[in-house]
Enzyme design. Structure first.
Site, PDB file in Angstrom:
ATOM      1  N   ARG A 123      11.645  48.666  45.910  1.00 56.25           N
ATOM      2  CA  ARG A 123      11.553  49.303  44.576  1.00 56.25           C
ATOM      3  C   ARG A 123      12.076  48.419  43.453  1.00 56.25           C
ATOM      4  O   ARG A 123      12.520  48.907  42.417  1.00 56.25           O
ATOM      5  CB  ARG A 123      12.279  50.642  44.544  1.00 56.25           C
ATOM      6  CG  ARG A 123      11.673  51.667  45.456  1.00 56.25           C
ATOM      7  CD  ARG A 123      11.920  53.080  44.949  1.00 56.25           C
ATOM      8  NE  ARG A 123      11.273  54.027  45.826  1.00 56.25           N
ATOM      9  CZ  ARG A 123      11.844  54.504  46.924  1.00 56.25           C
ATOM     10  NH1 ARG A 123      13.061  54.144  47.259  1.00 56.25           N
ATOM     11  NH2 ARG A 123      11.191  55.355  47.680  1.00 56.25           N
ATOM     12  N   LYS A 145       4.391  40.915  32.390  1.00 52.77           N
ATOM     13  CA  LYS A 145       3.147  41.418  32.983  1.00 52.77           C
ATOM     14  C   LYS A 145       2.970  40.768  34.339  1.00 52.77           C
ATOM     15  O   LYS A 145       2.972  39.538  34.448  1.00 52.77           O
ATOM     16  CB  LYS A 145       1.946  41.066  32.102  1.00 52.77           C
ATOM     17  CG  LYS A 145       1.736  42.007  30.946  1.00 52.77           C
ATOM     18  CD  LYS A 145       0.401  41.725  30.283  1.00 52.77           C
ATOM     19  CE  LYS A 145       0.211  42.601  29.064  1.00 52.77           C
ATOM     20  NZ  LYS A 145      -1.027  42.249  28.328  1.00 52.77           N
ATOM     21  N   GLU A 187      -3.974  28.420  24.795  1.00 50.23           N
ATOM     22  CA  GLU A 187      -3.030  29.522  24.511  1.00 50.23           C
ATOM     23  C   GLU A 187      -2.033  29.117  23.425  1.00 50.23           C
ATOM     24  O   GLU A 187      -1.583  29.959  22.650  1.00 50.23           O
ATOM     25  CB  GLU A 187      -2.272  29.932  25.784  1.00 50.23           C
ATOM     26  CG  GLU A 187      -3.151  30.474  26.904  1.00 50.23           C
ATOM     27  CD  GLU A 187      -3.520  31.961  26.752  1.00 50.23           C
ATOM     28  OE1 GLU A 187      -3.130  32.583  25.747  1.00 50.23           O
ATOM     29  OE2 GLU A 187      -4.218  32.479  27.649  1.00 50.23           O
ATOM     30  N   LYS A 229       5.847  34.629  21.330  1.00 53.96           N
ATOM     31  CA  LYS A 229       5.524  35.653  22.330  1.00 53.96           C
ATOM     32  C   LYS A 229       6.698  36.613  22.490  1.00 53.96           C
ATOM     33  O   LYS A 229       6.515  37.834  22.568  1.00 53.96           O
ATOM     34  CB  LYS A 229       5.160  35.007  23.675  1.00 53.96           C
ATOM     35  CG  LYS A 229       4.963  36.067  24.751  1.00 53.96           C
ATOM     36  CD  LYS A 229       3.876  35.805  25.709  1.00 53.96           C
ATOM     37  CE  LYS A 229       3.604  37.057  26.552  1.00 53.96           C
ATOM     38  NZ  LYS A 229       2.718  36.828  27.658  1.00 53.96           N
ATOM     39  N   GLU A 239       2.564  47.062  25.471  1.00 59.60           N
ATOM     40  CA  GLU A 239       1.255  46.945  24.809  1.00 59.60           C
ATOM     41  C   GLU A 239       0.685  48.280  24.336  1.00 59.60           C
ATOM     42  O   GLU A 239      -0.416  48.679  24.694  1.00 59.60           O
ATOM     43  CB  GLU A 239       0.253  46.222  25.722  1.00 59.60           C
ATOM     44  CG  GLU A 239      -0.946  45.693  24.920  1.00 59.60           C
ATOM     45  CD  GLU A 239      -1.799  44.689  25.699  1.00 59.60           C
ATOM     46  OE1 GLU A 239      -1.246  43.837  26.386  1.00 59.60           O
ATOM     47  OE2 GLU A 239      -3.021  44.799  25.575  1.00 59.60           O
ATOM     48  N   ARG A 243       1.294  44.024  20.809  1.00 60.56           N
ATOM     49  CA  ARG A 243       1.154  43.057  21.894  1.00 60.56           C
ATOM     50  C   ARG A 243      -0.306  42.675  22.108  1.00 60.56           C
ATOM     51  O   ARG A 243      -0.607  41.581  22.578  1.00 60.56           O
ATOM     52  CB  ARG A 243       1.776  43.593  23.198  1.00 60.56           C
ATOM     53  CG  ARG A 243       1.802  42.537  24.288  1.00 60.56           C
ATOM     54  CD  ARG A 243       2.726  42.882  25.436  1.00 60.56           C
ATOM     55  NE  ARG A 243       2.660  41.838  26.448  1.00 60.56           N
ATOM     56  CZ  ARG A 243       3.526  41.668  27.429  1.00 60.56           C
ATOM     57  NH1 ARG A 243       4.563  42.472  27.532  1.00 60.56           N
ATOM     58  NH2 ARG A 243       3.382  40.708  28.307  1.00 60.56           N
ATOM     59  N   ASN A 247      -4.068  38.987  22.674  1.00 62.64           N
ATOM     60  CA  ASN A 247      -5.397  38.912  23.287  1.00 62.64           C
ATOM     61  C   ASN A 247      -6.437  38.314  22.349  1.00 62.64           C
ATOM     62  O   ASN A 247      -7.638  38.451  22.600  1.00 62.64           O
ATOM     63  CB  ASN A 247      -5.841  40.304  23.741  1.00 62.64           C
ATOM     64  CG  ASN A 247      -4.956  40.823  24.854  1.00 62.64           C
ATOM     65  OD1 ASN A 247      -4.538  40.055  25.715  1.00 62.64           O
ATOM     66  ND2 ASN A 247      -4.640  42.102  24.831  1.00 62.64           N
ATOM     67  N   HIS A 250      -9.632  36.920  23.713  1.00 59.59           N
ATOM     68  CA  HIS A 250      -9.744  37.332  25.114  1.00 59.59           C
ATOM     69  C   HIS A 250     -10.920  38.257  25.414  1.00 59.59           C
ATOM     70  O   HIS A 250     -11.366  38.320  26.541  1.00 59.59           O
ATOM     71  CB  HIS A 250      -8.436  37.985  25.580  1.00 59.59           C
ATOM     72  CG  HIS A 250      -7.348  36.982  25.878  1.00 59.59           C
ATOM     73  ND1 HIS A 250      -6.861  36.117  24.933  1.00 59.59           N
ATOM     74  CD2 HIS A 250      -6.678  36.699  27.022  1.00 59.59           C
ATOM     75  CE1 HIS A 250      -5.920  35.359  25.474  1.00 59.59           C
ATOM     76  NE2 HIS A 250      -5.791  35.681  26.746  1.00 59.59           N
ATOM     77  N   HIS A 254     -12.996  37.078  28.474  1.00 58.83           N
ATOM     78  CA  HIS A 254     -13.160  37.812  29.738  1.00 58.83           C
ATOM     79  C   HIS A 254     -14.634  37.955  30.108  1.00 58.83           C
ATOM     80  O   HIS A 254     -14.996  37.856  31.282  1.00 58.83           O
ATOM     81  CB  HIS A 254     -12.486  39.186  29.654  1.00 58.83           C
ATOM     82  CG  HIS A 254     -10.988  39.079  29.683  1.00 58.83           C
ATOM     83  ND1 HIS A 254     -10.159  40.034  29.160  1.00 58.83           N
ATOM     84  CD2 HIS A 254     -10.179  38.107  30.173  1.00 58.83           C
ATOM     85  CE1 HIS A 254      -8.895  39.656  29.324  1.00 58.83           C
ATOM     86  NE2 HIS A 254      -8.883  38.491  29.931  1.00 58.83           N
ATOM     87  N   HIS A 268      -9.429  29.783  32.377  1.00 61.79           N
ATOM     88  CA  HIS A 268      -9.050  30.866  31.460  1.00 61.79           C
ATOM     89  C   HIS A 268      -8.729  30.333  30.054  1.00 61.79           C
ATOM     90  O   HIS A 268      -9.239  30.836  29.053  1.00 61.79           O
ATOM     91  CB  HIS A 268      -7.866  31.644  32.036  1.00 61.79           C
ATOM     92  CG  HIS A 268      -7.362  32.699  31.109  1.00 61.79           C
ATOM     93  ND1 HIS A 268      -8.069  33.840  30.820  1.00 61.79           N
ATOM     94  CD2 HIS A 268      -6.224  32.767  30.351  1.00 61.79           C
ATOM     95  CE1 HIS A 268      -7.395  34.577  29.957  1.00 61.79           C
ATOM     96  NE2 HIS A 268      -6.271  33.947  29.657  1.00 61.79           N
TER      97      HIS A 268
HETATM   98  N1  GLY Z   1      -0.948  37.495  28.116  1.00 65.54           N
HETATM   99  C1  GLY Z   1      -0.892  38.560  27.217  1.00 65.54           C
HETATM  100  C2  GLY Z   1       0.372  39.351  27.291  1.00 65.54           C
HETATM  101  O1  GLY Z   1       1.304  38.935  27.945  1.00 65.54           O
HETATM  102  O2  GLY Z   1       0.453  40.400  26.699  1.00 65.54           O
END
Ligand code: GLY
Length: 373
Positions: A123, A145, A187, A229, A239, A243, A247, A250, A254, A268
């Site tokens: 957990r 993430k 990025e 960031k 998000e 946040r 993107n 993106h 994608h 990517h």
């Molecule tokens: N890579 C996008 C984020 O971390 O929100």
């Protein structure tokens, strides 16, 4: 040379991102204060293990920390249930305890997979990210993430689990292939484009030195990207709003990644760069930003010898209808409406669902036309 520290101010989940040379060798002294017993579990991939695992193990040993390691195959296919299961079971077999620390040592694939394993084993176990690719240093290792891919799409299975520390060793970037480095740079540019015109201007001047290996320019580029960031993640950890600015590029990316089968045809970060150029073109066509902005974005990407146009992607691409359809699979779809990150200018991005799909289709048709013409 100085190590820079960026604090990610998330209350009881706060942590530091250290950016600088020699951090792999210093990993022992950096990680030791987090440990209850002097043992860690390292998960890495075959490429990183060959180049850097001995240095990490020695760096830990120097502070009296023993380690066990699991080496997974390199590549996106590793971000899947079978390797996730193997990682989780290995951590349990090694009797990694709840108070231990797991080290994710590699690029974005390893960071995401290991972070997710750390989130669910017993957990939740703490983990340290030691990102070895530029993309992982400026993006995926920071912000919590974690996850794996599903057959239905990328990153669809996962959890938010913040690392306890990030060690971004800028010297390690010296071993990256140029293509991988430039993909990560996609990025870096994104941060300037989404929120900091001065940083974009700095990149216009210093990007070539960053690419050629100037260590202080690399530290500055990574540190600035990470601090942007961190600011956004602190404002919106899960998000719900801001946040999504991360993107930028993106939605297009994608669709292009899906169209090229998530293969070597398009990395990517390359897709992000092309996607940013398209997002600025769309913004200009919608009268949101000036016509000069997309030209300026493209000029910098071209200067950096990056992919900019759909014609820079090898092989056939599907038509504009199919690409638009692939965009509909995006995680950012809300109430079946596509969400785009568009811009009022360089450094002034915002999120909107107010985009006419016909306009996107025309843009894609023109971009595909340029390709064959
Ligand atoms: N890579 C996008 C984020 O971390 O929100």
């Amino acid at each position: 040379m100085m190590t820079e520290v960026v604090h990610v101010d998330l209350g009881e989940r706060a942590y530091d991102v250290h950016v600088g040379p020699g951090l792999v060798a210093q990993a022992g002294e950096m990680i030791a204060p987090l440990l209850r017993r002097p043992k860690v579990a390292i998960v890495t991939d075959e490429n990183v293990a060959k180049l850097h695992l001995d240095a990490l193990v020695e760096g830990l040993k120097a502070s009296g920390i023993t380690s066990v390691s699991l080496t997974l195959p390199a590549g996106e296919a590793t971000k899947s249930w079978p390797h996730f299961e193997r990682t989780v079971e290995w951590l349990l077999e090694e009797r990694i305890e709840r108070s231990d620390v797991i080290v994710a040592f590699g690029g974005g694939v390893i960071g995401d997979l290991v972070g997710f394993a750390a989130a669910v084993v017993r957990r939740g176990i703490r983990f340290v990210q030691i990102p070895t690719s530029l993309l992982a240093q400026v993006d995926s290792s920071v912000g919590g993430k974690t996850g794996i891919n599903a057959p239905q799409g990328k990153n669809l299975i996962g959890a938010f689990h913040q690392p306890s520390m990030v060690l971004a060793d800028t010297e390690v970037l010296g071993t990256l292939a140029e293509r991988d480095f430039l993909a990560g740079y996609g990025e870096v540019v994104k941060y300037g484009l989404l929120g900091d015109v001065d940083f974009f201007q700095w990149l216009e001047t210093h990007g070539p030195s960053v690419s050629k290996g100037d260590l202080s320019a690399r530290i500055r580029a990574v540190q600035h990207s990470v601090s942007m960031k961190a600011d956004i993640v602190v404002r919106d950890e899960t998000e719900q709003g801001d946040r999504a600015l991360l993107n930028l590029g993106h939605t297009f990316c994608h669709a292009l990644e899906a169209a090229t089968g998530y293969s070597d045809r398009l990395l990517h970060g390359e897709g992000v760069a092309i996607g940013c150029a398209l997002a600025f073109e769309l913004s200009a066509r919608m009268g949101l930003c000036s016509q000069e902005d997309p030209s300026r974005v493209r000029a910098h990407l071209k200067d950096m010898k990056m992919k900019v146009d759909l014609s820079d992607i090898e092989g056939d691409l599907p038509d504009e209808d199919a690409l638009l359809n692939l965009m509909g699979q995006d995680k950012k779809v809300v109430d079946c409406k596509l969400r785009f990150v568009l811009a009022k200018g360089i450094g002034e991005a915002f999120v909107t669902s107010d985009v006419d799909p016909e306009m996107v289709k025309t843009l894609l048709r023109d971009a595909l036309g340029t390709r064959s013409g």
